[in-house]
Design an enzyme around this catalytic site. Structure first.
Site, PDB file in Angstrom:
ATOM      1  N   ASP A 143     -28.719  22.268   4.246  1.00  0.00           N
ATOM      2  CA  ASP A 143     -28.390  21.105   5.060  1.00  0.00           C
ATOM      3  C   ASP A 143     -29.367  21.134   6.237  1.00  0.00           C
ATOM      4  O   ASP A 143     -29.939  22.192   6.534  1.00  0.00           O
ATOM      5  CB  ASP A 143     -26.937  21.245   5.533  1.00  0.00           C
ATOM      6  CG  ASP A 143     -26.608  20.283   6.643  1.00  0.00           C
ATOM      7  OD1 ASP A 143     -26.734  19.075   6.406  1.00  0.00           O
ATOM      8  OD2 ASP A 143     -26.241  20.730   7.747  1.00  0.00           O
ATOM      9  N   ASP A 159     -29.173  19.024   9.764  1.00  0.00           N
ATOM     10  CA  ASP A 159     -28.651  18.947  11.131  1.00  0.00           C
ATOM     11  C   ASP A 159     -27.571  19.984  11.380  1.00  0.00           C
ATOM     12  O   ASP A 159     -26.593  20.048  10.641  1.00  0.00           O
ATOM     13  CB  ASP A 159     -28.092  17.544  11.388  1.00  0.00           C
ATOM     14  CG  ASP A 159     -29.185  16.502  11.356  1.00  0.00           C
ATOM     15  OD1 ASP A 159     -29.830  16.314  12.389  1.00  0.00           O
ATOM     16  OD2 ASP A 159     -29.413  15.904  10.270  1.00  0.00           O
ATOM     17  N   GLU A 184     -25.011  38.905  29.974  1.00  0.00           N
ATOM     18  CA  GLU A 184     -24.490  40.096  30.635  1.00  0.00           C
ATOM     19  C   GLU A 184     -25.250  41.357  30.280  1.00  0.00           C
ATOM     20  O   GLU A 184     -24.883  42.080  29.355  1.00  0.00           O
ATOM     21  CB  GLU A 184     -23.022  40.297  30.221  1.00  0.00           C
ATOM     22  CG  GLU A 184     -22.148  39.082  30.439  1.00  0.00           C
ATOM     23  CD  GLU A 184     -20.703  39.472  30.678  1.00  0.00           C
ATOM     24  OE1 GLU A 184     -20.439  40.634  31.018  1.00  0.00           O
ATOM     25  OE2 GLU A 184     -19.845  38.598  30.515  1.00  0.00           O
TER      26      GLU A 184
HETATM   27  N1  RBF Z   1     -17.555  41.154  24.215  1.00  0.00           N
HETATM   28  C1  RBF Z   1     -16.947  40.744  23.094  1.00  0.00           C
HETATM   29  O1  RBF Z   1     -15.970  40.041  23.154  1.00  0.00           O
HETATM   30  N2  RBF Z   1     -17.419  41.097  21.850  1.00  0.00           N
HETATM   31  C2  RBF Z   1     -18.514  41.870  21.708  1.00  0.00           C
HETATM   32  O2  RBF Z   1     -18.902  42.144  20.575  1.00  0.00           O
HETATM   33  C3  RBF Z   1     -19.174  42.331  22.890  1.00  0.00           C
HETATM   34  N3  RBF Z   1     -20.268  43.139  22.815  1.00  0.00           N
HETATM   35  C4  RBF Z   1     -20.906  43.539  23.946  1.00  0.00           C
HETATM   36  C5  RBF Z   1     -22.062  44.319  23.872  1.00  0.00           C
HETATM   37  C6  RBF Z   1     -22.749  44.729  25.006  1.00  0.00           C
HETATM   38  C7  RBF Z   1     -23.975  45.560  24.866  1.00  0.00           C
HETATM   39  C8  RBF Z   1     -22.262  44.357  26.291  1.00  0.00           C
HETATM   40  C9  RBF Z   1     -22.970  44.797  27.533  1.00  0.00           C
HETATM   41  C10 RBF Z   1     -21.132  43.592  26.378  1.00  0.00           C
HETATM   42  C11 RBF Z   1     -20.436  43.168  25.222  1.00  0.00           C
HETATM   43  N4  RBF Z   1     -19.270  42.396  25.285  1.00  0.00           N
HETATM   44  C12 RBF Z   1     -18.652  41.952  24.141  1.00  0.00           C
HETATM   45  C13 RBF Z   1     -19.013  41.721  26.549  1.00  0.00           C
HETATM   46  C14 RBF Z   1     -17.948  42.262  27.381  1.00  0.00           C
HETATM   47  O3  RBF Z   1     -16.803  41.632  26.923  1.00  0.00           O
HETATM   48  C15 RBF Z   1     -18.307  41.804  28.784  1.00  0.00           C
HETATM   49  O4  RBF Z   1     -19.390  42.519  29.257  1.00  0.00           O
HETATM   50  C16 RBF Z   1     -17.107  41.953  29.659  1.00  0.00           C
HETATM   51  O5  RBF Z   1     -16.215  40.954  29.300  1.00  0.00           O
HETATM   52  C17 RBF Z   1     -17.455  41.800  31.110  1.00  0.00           C
HETATM   53  O6  RBF Z   1     -17.527  40.465  31.500  1.00  0.00           O
HETATM   54 MG    MG Z   2     -20.633  41.492  34.680  1.00  0.00          MG
END
Ligand code: RBF
Ligand code: MG
Ligand code: ADP
Length: 428
Positions: free
Chosen positions: A14, A16, A358
């Site tokens: 597909d 779009d 982040e």
């Molecule tokens: N948050 C998720 O909900 N799922 C993830 O798979 C996930 N993996 C992350 C991997 C790394 C390397 C980092 C630094 C953060 C990850 N987080 C993930 C984000 C995490 O939830 C977030 O840094 C905190 O919520 C702080 O705001």
């Molecule tokens: Mg932060």
């Protein structure tokens, strides 16, 4: 045509929302058009309805939209289509590729897999879209070059019935010289539930990469597999050659995703990463995030504002990446180059409504560095974001991501850093 009876014999795409990112542009035109016609419907309702109508031919989508939003007293479907069309001239508009689309097309082309395009868009509209400016600025390629990957191109105005009817997939198979009884050996890539229904009705194997929000993932139940992005596809699971660009990280034990039943389970046994074709530099002041990184997880993340970086991060699939970071203004300026793992996306564990960037810098700092300028060089993709059943599992996974980054960089597995010498030397 590939020979082995079990092999996949062709791939049908597909357009779009699957290969090019037109959805946001279309939604915006639809919302702004309807808003002026009927004041009583909210933007949210229009967006929601527009999403549900995706994947169909324009007029059919317009009919469904008028029904869903009860617009019959203010506009007819054909007229709504014309009004939206006036806003969608494509000319001079930048239509980006979906993340991972070109990598996938290039690989399949190199492996001589026959490919077709099966789009609900009309031939005329397709030509207009191919004149848009996307891709040109980055890699010297023209948007229209995208069509050169395909052995057959089928448009919405070439069939009597549009998706979710299977006709367009039958036409694509016919043009590729694939017999109807071989439909099960055709792999279709789709982003909408209507498209998935059409592919399945044609008897094809169908991979969905949803362009709808996570809350609507239930609508993809008919697909054989659902992936977060084109970056995550495991082609070998569909009788196709396996991607050769993933690198394995041997000492980091593989962890399986544990909380996301709606997405396919992985069959891998090792951690891996994928060097990006083009590294991405993201620079901005460190802003306040959700205030839970250090507190809840013991993992501080120096959030960057997504708004000014939107165009750049749209080139990346939401997911977990690694690379380098440097602080280039403020008290921590000149503290050097720091390895970093980062999440760029919606953090499904916390169900964030807004995207965030982040980076967790892999070293200790004695003080915060809010408002200082952080520059991040994103070099490699590790995995899609996933959900977890417990916060401990999320923490364990993030720590594993850090080890993937450390091992890849310790062993010099990321090539191409030389061409970013200036970034490593300036300001540190
Ligand atoms: N948050 C998720 O909900 N799922 C993830 O798979 C996930 N993996 C992350 C991997 C790394 C390397 C980092 C630094 C953060 C990850 N987080 C993930 C984000 C995490 O939830 C977030 O840094 C905190 O919520 C702080 O705001
Ligand atoms: Mg932060
Ligand atoms: P927020 O939700 O405001 O981002 P966090 O708990 O994630 O809060 O903490 C992030 C802040 O911690 C960063 O903005 C930065 O100033 C500081 N910090 C200290 N050490 C680190 C590190 N190793 N990596 C990232 N940020 C760090």
């Amino acid at each position: 045509m590939r020979d082995d009876d079990n092999d996949c014999c062709c791939v049908i795409f597909d357009l779009d929302g699957t290969l090019i990112n037109t959805e946001a542009i279309v939604d915006e035109a639809v919302v702004s058009t309807i808003k002026t016609m009927k004041k009583s419907v909210s933007e949210r309702e229009i967006f929601d309805a527009a999403e549900d109508c995706r994947g169909q031919r324009p007029l059919e989508a317009s009919v469904e939209l008028c029904e869903k939003l009860d617009l019959h007293d203010v506009v007819k479907p054909a007229e709504l289509l014309t009004k939206c069309g006036e806003k969608l001239q494509w000319d001079g508009i930048d239509i980006p590729d979906m993340p991972g689309a070109v990598r996938l097309l290039e690989f399949l082309k190199r492996k001589k897999v026959p490919m077709a395009l099966a789009t609900s868009t009309s031939r005329k509209e397709l030509e207009k879209k191919m004149k848009s400016t996307g891709r040109t600025s980055d890699d010297g390629k023209h948007r229209g070059d995208l069509l050169s990957y395909f052995d057959a191109i089928c448009c919405g105005d070439e069939v009597a019935k549009g998706k979710p009817d299977p006709e367009i997939f039958h036409l694509a198979m016919e043009r590729l010289g694939v017999k109807r009884e071989d439909a099960g050996r055709c792999l279709v890539f789709e982003d909408t539930p209507h498209g998935v229904s059409a592919a399945k009705a044609a008897g094809c194997c169908c991979v969905a990469v949803p362009s709808l929000r996570r809350e609507k993932f239930d609508m993809y139940k008919g697909a054989d597999r659902v992936y977060h992005s084109l970056m995550d596809i495991e082609l070998e699971d569909f009788g196709l050659p396996k991607f050769e660009d993933w690198k394995e990280v041997k000492t980091v034990e593989f962890v399986k995703e544990d909380g996301d039943a709606s997405l396919s389970s992985q069959t891998r046994k090792y951690e891996r990463f994928l060097k990006l074709d083009a590294f991405l530099e993201l620079t901005g002041p460190v802003i306040r995030g959700f205030g839970r990184g250090s507190k809840m997880l013991g993992i501080p993340t120096a959030n960057l504002d997504v708004v000014p970086l939107k165009q750049q991060i749209d080139k990346l699939a939401p997911g977990i990446y690694f690379g380098f970071a440097k602080i280039s203004s403020g008290k921590h300026k000149s503290t050097g180059i720091h390895r970093t793992v980062m999440s760029i996306g919606y953090n499904p564990f916390f169900n964030d409504k807004r995207k965030s960037i982040e980076p967790w810098l892999l070293r200790e700092f004695e003080e915060d560095f809010y408002d200082e300028t952080l520059s991040v060089l994103v070099c490699a993709y590790v995995r899609a974001e996933c959900n977890f059943t417990t916060v401990e599992n999320l923490i364990e996974r993030i720590r594993k991501d850090a080890r993937v980054c450390e091992e890849a960089l310790d062993l010099d597995l990321v090539e191409g850093l030389d061409s970013w010498k200036h970034w490593f030397e300036d300001d540190v």
